[in-house]
Scaffold this active site. Structure first.
Site, PDB file in Angstrom:
ATOM      1  N   SER A 223      -3.564 -12.059  -2.007  1.00 51.43           N
ATOM      2  CA  SER A 223      -2.534 -11.295  -2.476  1.00 51.43           C
ATOM      3  C   SER A 223      -2.633 -11.157  -4.107  1.00 51.43           C
ATOM      4  O   SER A 223      -2.002 -10.150  -4.693  1.00 51.43           O
ATOM      5  CB  SER A 223      -0.949 -11.490  -2.359  1.00 51.43           C
ATOM      6  OG  SER A 223      -0.797 -11.429  -0.880  1.00 51.43           O
ATOM      7  N   GLU A 439       8.885  -5.398  -2.403  1.00 49.64           N
ATOM      8  CA  GLU A 439       8.051  -6.155  -1.493  1.00 49.64           C
ATOM      9  C   GLU A 439       8.585  -6.985  -0.159  1.00 49.64           C
ATOM     10  O   GLU A 439       9.490  -7.692  -0.570  1.00 49.64           O
ATOM     11  CB  GLU A 439       7.144  -7.179  -2.370  1.00 49.64           C
ATOM     12  CG  GLU A 439       6.021  -7.960  -1.376  1.00 49.64           C
ATOM     13  CD  GLU A 439       5.701  -9.264  -1.865  1.00 49.64           C
ATOM     14  OE1 GLU A 439       6.289 -10.160  -2.827  1.00 49.64           O
ATOM     15  OE2 GLU A 439       4.494  -9.809  -1.307  1.00 49.64           O
ATOM     16  N   ASP A 444       3.680 -11.043   5.624  1.00 49.90           N
ATOM     17  CA  ASP A 444       2.532 -12.074   5.441  1.00 49.90           C
ATOM     18  C   ASP A 444       2.996 -13.324   5.706  1.00 49.90           C
ATOM     19  O   ASP A 444       2.165 -13.995   6.366  1.00 49.90           O
ATOM     20  CB  ASP A 444       2.347 -12.016   4.105  1.00 49.90           C
ATOM     21  CG  ASP A 444       0.956 -12.633   3.721  1.00 49.90           C
ATOM     22  OD1 ASP A 444      -0.213 -12.515   4.098  1.00 49.90           O
ATOM     23  OD2 ASP A 444       1.310 -13.563   3.032  1.00 49.90           O
ATOM     24  N   HIS A 448       1.340 -15.806   8.624  1.00 53.30           N
ATOM     25  CA  HIS A 448       0.483 -17.086   8.281  1.00 53.30           C
ATOM     26  C   HIS A 448       0.742 -18.266   9.265  1.00 53.30           C
ATOM     27  O   HIS A 448      -0.061 -18.835   9.711  1.00 53.30           O
ATOM     28  CB  HIS A 448       0.537 -17.437   6.914  1.00 53.30           C
ATOM     29  CG  HIS A 448      -0.260 -16.810   6.036  1.00 53.30           C
ATOM     30  ND1 HIS A 448      -1.644 -16.982   5.822  1.00 53.30           N
ATOM     31  CD2 HIS A 448       0.030 -15.930   4.783  1.00 53.30           C
ATOM     32  CE1 HIS A 448      -2.157 -16.140   4.726  1.00 53.30           C
ATOM     33  NE2 HIS A 448      -1.284 -15.540   4.195  1.00 53.30           N
ATOM     34  N   ASP A 489      -1.339  -5.027   1.060  1.00 55.25           N
ATOM     35  CA  ASP A 489      -2.073  -5.575   0.005  1.00 55.25           C
ATOM     36  C   ASP A 489      -3.521  -6.042   0.580  1.00 55.25           C
ATOM     37  O   ASP A 489      -4.471  -6.108   0.123  1.00 55.25           O
ATOM     38  CB  ASP A 489      -1.541  -6.504  -0.811  1.00 55.25           C
ATOM     39  CG  ASP A 489      -0.826  -7.681  -0.238  1.00 55.25           C
ATOM     40  OD1 ASP A 489      -0.521  -7.505   1.063  1.00 55.25           O
ATOM     41  OD2 ASP A 489      -0.510  -8.587  -0.745  1.00 55.25           O
ATOM     42  N   HIS A 490      -3.248  -6.385   2.095  1.00 53.00           N
ATOM     43  CA  HIS A 490      -4.322  -6.640   2.917  1.00 53.00           C
ATOM     44  C   HIS A 490      -3.748  -6.753   4.248  1.00 53.00           C
ATOM     45  O   HIS A 490      -2.491  -6.759   4.371  1.00 53.00           O
ATOM     46  CB  HIS A 490      -4.791  -8.056   2.445  1.00 53.00           C
ATOM     47  CG  HIS A 490      -3.700  -9.205   2.362  1.00 53.00           C
ATOM     48  ND1 HIS A 490      -3.329  -9.694   3.628  1.00 53.00           N
ATOM     49  CD2 HIS A 490      -3.025  -9.530   1.441  1.00 53.00           C
ATOM     50  CE1 HIS A 490      -2.459 -10.583   3.497  1.00 53.00           C
ATOM     51  NE2 HIS A 490      -2.317 -10.366   1.740  1.00 53.00           N
TER      52      HIS A 490
HETATM   53 ZN   LIG Z   1      -1.152 -13.899   2.610  1.00 50.60          ZN
END
Ligand SMILES: [Zn+2]
Ligand SMILES: *[C@@H]1O[C@H](CO)[C@@H](O)[C@H](O)[C@H]1NC(C)=O
Ligand SMILES: *[C@@H]1O[C@H](CO)[C@@H](O)[C@H](O)[C@H]1NC(C)=O
Ligand SMILES: *[C@@H]1O[C@H](CO)[C@@H](O)[C@H](O)[C@H]1NC(C)=O
Ligand SMILES: *[C@@H]1O[C@H](CO)[C@@H](O)[C@H](O)[C@H]1NC(C)=O
Ligand SMILES: *[C@@H]1O[C@H](CO)[C@@H](O)[C@H](O)[C@H]1NC(C)=O
Ligand SMILES: *[C@@H]1O[C@H](CO)[C@@H](O)[C@H](O)[C@H]1NC(C)=O
Ligand SMILES: *[C@@H]1O[C@H](CO)[C@@H](O)[C@H](O)[C@H]1NC(C)=O
Ligand SMILES: *[C@@H]1O[C@H](CO)[C@@H](O)[C@H](O)[C@H]1NC(C)=O
Ligand SMILES: *[C@@H]1O[C@H](CO)[C@@H](O)[C@H](O)[C@H]1NC(C)=O
Length: 657
Positions: A223, A439, A444, A448, A489-490
């Protein structure tokens, strides 16, 4: 999108360089002469950046050269087909000092296991705070070792001095993919005979694009460097914030590139807001103001929010108008256990510079919208939507932002923070306009830890926030003057493949029999997270039942060992794997997670206790002025150029320069 002809690096490519994969001598520098920004870099006209040159002399390993690193290397710049001139002359700078250092790296996993590092001696120079103002192609040439050359072709994009939008709001769903949006829609929105009765707010955006998230030197990003690409237009290396990675040990001397927040503030006096549900020094907020090779320098990141680049000011940064998030431990004094930059109390530092400081949602709602505001609402990451709204006893933890170890029970969500940020930015920015980054960090963070329900709750909260933002802008008559982007962002390799009968699963005694609880294709059924017996139109944006008998058969492509029940974790965020050795190098399924579930062995290296990021392109939803710039398939850096051009920040040389 602009496609660049690949010029490549001139010079002798060493045979071993092609194998530099798992470990690299220095990313984006396959030869012994390094130029940063490297070949194929794109620039906004007038954007400040540093240049770093390095010459490497590997002392041993397969690349060993008998040369000491060259001390006499030269560096020239040519515009178009013009003649090459010394960079010092081109930029009107005096010759920088020669620097020296050495570093070590492993050529591959065998060298790592054998503890055989390769040592490299380095000579280097840095040209600080330069800019290119004329659009077009440039050739930057490093000449070293008596005639070897590294040639970098740089592109300065066209000028865009006319401002087309007053404001920009960029929402970042950290790690958010199309697959996750699809799953979130399924649990929160009602279908009748295969048709959705309501949609996500994101579904209603007029423009959809896809951005490629690769790093400069690896195809999987983190990130830090993905946020840097979104905010600076320059790709970088894992763990980098607003810099290209050089090989020196100092994490603060790497070559910097100016961010959208810095440019917007410097060129237009525009106002900036930063909101995140993570600890606020985390990568996605940090990349707006920090410039370091090491995203873990949290104290310095917090200082950069307030004071700009530490010990290196290229702009009279007065700090953002709004800074909202978690991460109190980087603010309260070390006497309370804080870990702050140079041991200072950053609540006090912000207050000294005129910020009102708030610690809970009640104070947030009551706060004046006329003052700069720091809102820090918990230690570490903020509480998740599911715990704030459904499983509230999980808030009972010693995470008060005051640092006194009481509980942080009165935390705002992303929506409350974003709406207040808008109040403040609208009030304070007047004709100057604002840039707001908001954000949803824990999409995320929860992916994870394989906590799919919490991740989807965070995604739905993001969508609810976008919806409330659009309604507010409409009320304020600002919708037509505000570019709104919702992107990521991914990604993570997440998808839904069917359903799970959790009652049947719990009743079986063997893992092989439990697998029969998974329903695929015609056995997948329909979403049970909303009230299926009721055909009334509802528009609540969230599931009405997080704990149905039939859940989603969902998961990631790559995992640690874990035990899956595919049921919501009512006791708080999941911890799928635990270390079975003191060095934390061998993680196994957490015996306390997922009782009665199926033990599934992982595919990741055993020192990984979490899922990892994946390769997928991520969506970009756009509406407002310049929305057309964001349709199609393009690179992450093009988001920066789209925002900067829409704000009129691509400027020619100022007169008198
Ligand atoms: Zn991450
Ligand atoms: C590496 O550089 C140092 C000077 O910084 C020099 O003393 C040393 O001899 C060099 N090593 C080799 C193998 O060239
Ligand atoms: C250099 O000159 C050639 C031939 O005139 C032309 O085709 C090319 O586009 C020029 N390159 C640049 C970067 O201006
Ligand atoms: C590497 O640099 C350190 C000083 O930073 C020096 O002590 C050491 O001798 C150097 N190693 C080599 C191989 O030049
Ligand atoms: C390179 O030199 C270092 C320092 O002398 C040594 O530790 C390392 O094992 C050497 N690596 C190789 C690949 O020979
Ligand atoms: C900035 O400068 C101060 C004073 O010279 C120094 O103590 C501090 O370590 C420097 N910080 C960074 C991040 O370089
Ligand atoms: C909110 O913070 C203020 C101090 O800023 C404090 O006085 C108040 O008690 C807090 N309220 C809650 C509900 O924690
Ligand atoms: C918080 O949890 C602790 C232990 O888990 C318990 O003793 C305490 O009563 C709880 N406090 C509240 C306010 O729920
Ligand atoms: C259907 O949903 C609506 C809106 O949520 C609610 O008011 C109504 O009571 C529900 N009816 C039944 C039969 O559940
Ligand atoms: C699966 O993982 C467990 C530890 O979580 C381990 O005991 C077991 O041997 C593994 N099975 C296989 C087939 O690797």
């Amino acid at each position: 999108m602009q496609l660049h002809k690949s010029i490549g690096l001139v010079g002798v490519l060493l045979a071993s360089a092609a194998t530099a994969q798992t470990f690299q001598r220095l990313g984006a520098c396959p030869t012994l002469g390094c130029v940063f920004p490297p070949d194929q870099a794109d620039f906004l006209a007038g954007q400040y950046f540093d240049i770093r040159l390095e010459v490497h002399a590997p002392i041993n390993g397969s690349e060993a050269t008998s040369l000491m690193p060259d001390e006499e290397f030269t560096f020239t710049i040519a515009k178009g087909n013009g003649s090459a001139v010394a960079a010092t002359e081109y930029f009107g700078l005096s010759e920088p000092e020669l620097e020296r250092w050495n570093f070590s790296w492993y050529e591959d996993l065998f060298a790592r296991d054998a503890k055989k590092p390769s040592i490299v001696n380095v000579t280097a120079k840095a040209y600080r705070r330069v800019a290119l103002y004329e659009p077009g192609e440039y050739t930057a040439t490093l000449t070293y070792n008596s005639g070897e050359k590294t040639v970098a072709t740089w592109f300065v994009r066209d000028l865009a001095e006319e401002r087309k939008t007053k404001n920009v709001i960029i929402f970042i769903g950290d790690g958010m993919t199309t697959n996750m949006i699809t799953a979130a829609r399924l649990i929160a929105h009602k279908t009748v005979n295969g048709k959705y009765m309501t949609k996500m707010q994101m579904d209603k955006f007029p423009i959809l694009g896809h951005q490629m998230t690769h790093s400069i030197d690896t195809f999987i990003t983190d990130s830090a460097n993905s946020a840097s690409a979104l905010y600076t237009g320059h790709k970088s290396t894992v763990n980098c914030l607003g810099v290209y990675a050089d090989s020196s040990k100092d994490p603060f001397d790497d070559p910097k590139v100016e961010t959208i927040a810095e440019l917007f503030h410097r060129l237009t006096g525009g106002h900036v807001g930063i909101v995140s549900t993570a600890y606020i020094a985390d990568a996605t907020p940090a990349a707006l103001t920090a410039h370091t090779r090491d995203r873990g320098q949290y104290g310095a990141v917090v200082d950069s929010f307030l004071n700009g680049i530490t010990n290196y000011t290229w702009t009279s940064w007065g700090g953002p108008d709004v800074l909202f998030g978690g991460g109190a431990e980087q603010f309260y004094s070390p006497e309370l256990g804080g870990e702050t930059y140079m041991g200072k109390d950053y609540y006090q530092e912000f207050a000294n510079k005129g910020y009102q400081v708030i610690w809970n949602n009640t104070a947030l709602q009551a706060a004046s919208s006329e003052e700069k505001t720091l809102g820090i609402f918990s230690v570490s990451n903020m509480a998740k939507w599911l715990d704030r709204n459904v499983y509230k006893t999980n808030l009972n933890q010693s995470l008060s932002p005051s640092g006194d170890e009481s509980m942080a029970l009165d935390q705002p969500g992303l929506k409350e923070m974003t709406l207040k940020a808008l109040d403040i930015l609208i009030k304070r920015s007047g004709d100057k306009g604002f840039f707001l980054m908001s954000e949803a960090a824990s999409i995320d963070k929860m992916m994870h830890v394989l906590d799919y329900d919490r991740a989807l709750g965070e995604l739905l909260e993001l969508d609810d926030t976008v919806k409330a933002t659009i309604a507010k802008l409409e009320d304020e008559c600002l919708l037509k003057e505000t570019l709104i982007l919702v992107t990521a962002d991914h990604g993570h390799g997440f998808d839904v493949m069917g359903s799970v009968d959790t009652k049947y699963l719990a009743a079986q005694n063997t893992d092989r029999k439990k697998r029969d609880a998974v329903g695929t294709y015609q056995r997948s059924g329909l979403s049970q997270y909303i009230n299926t017996g009721n055909l009334t139109y509802t528009d609540s944006n969230f599931p009405s039942n997080w704990d149905p008998r039939y859940t989603l058969f969902q998961g990631l492509m790559a995992d640690p060992d874990r035990r899956e029940t595919w049921s919501v974790r009512k006791d708080g965020p999941r911890e799928p794997a635990v270390a079975q050795d003191e060095e934390e190098e061998d993680f196994i399924a957490n015996p306390e997670d997922g009782e009665g579930g199926i033990l599934l062995n992982g595919t990741l290296p055993i020192e990984d206790d979490q899922g990892v990021h994946s390769l997928t392109d991520v969506p970009v939803f756009a509406m407002g002025p310049c929305q057309e710039k964001f349709g199609g398939v393009y690179n992450s850096i093009d988001i920066f150029f789209g925002m900067a051009e829409c704000l009129g920040l691509a400027r020619g040389k100022p007169s008198g320069y």
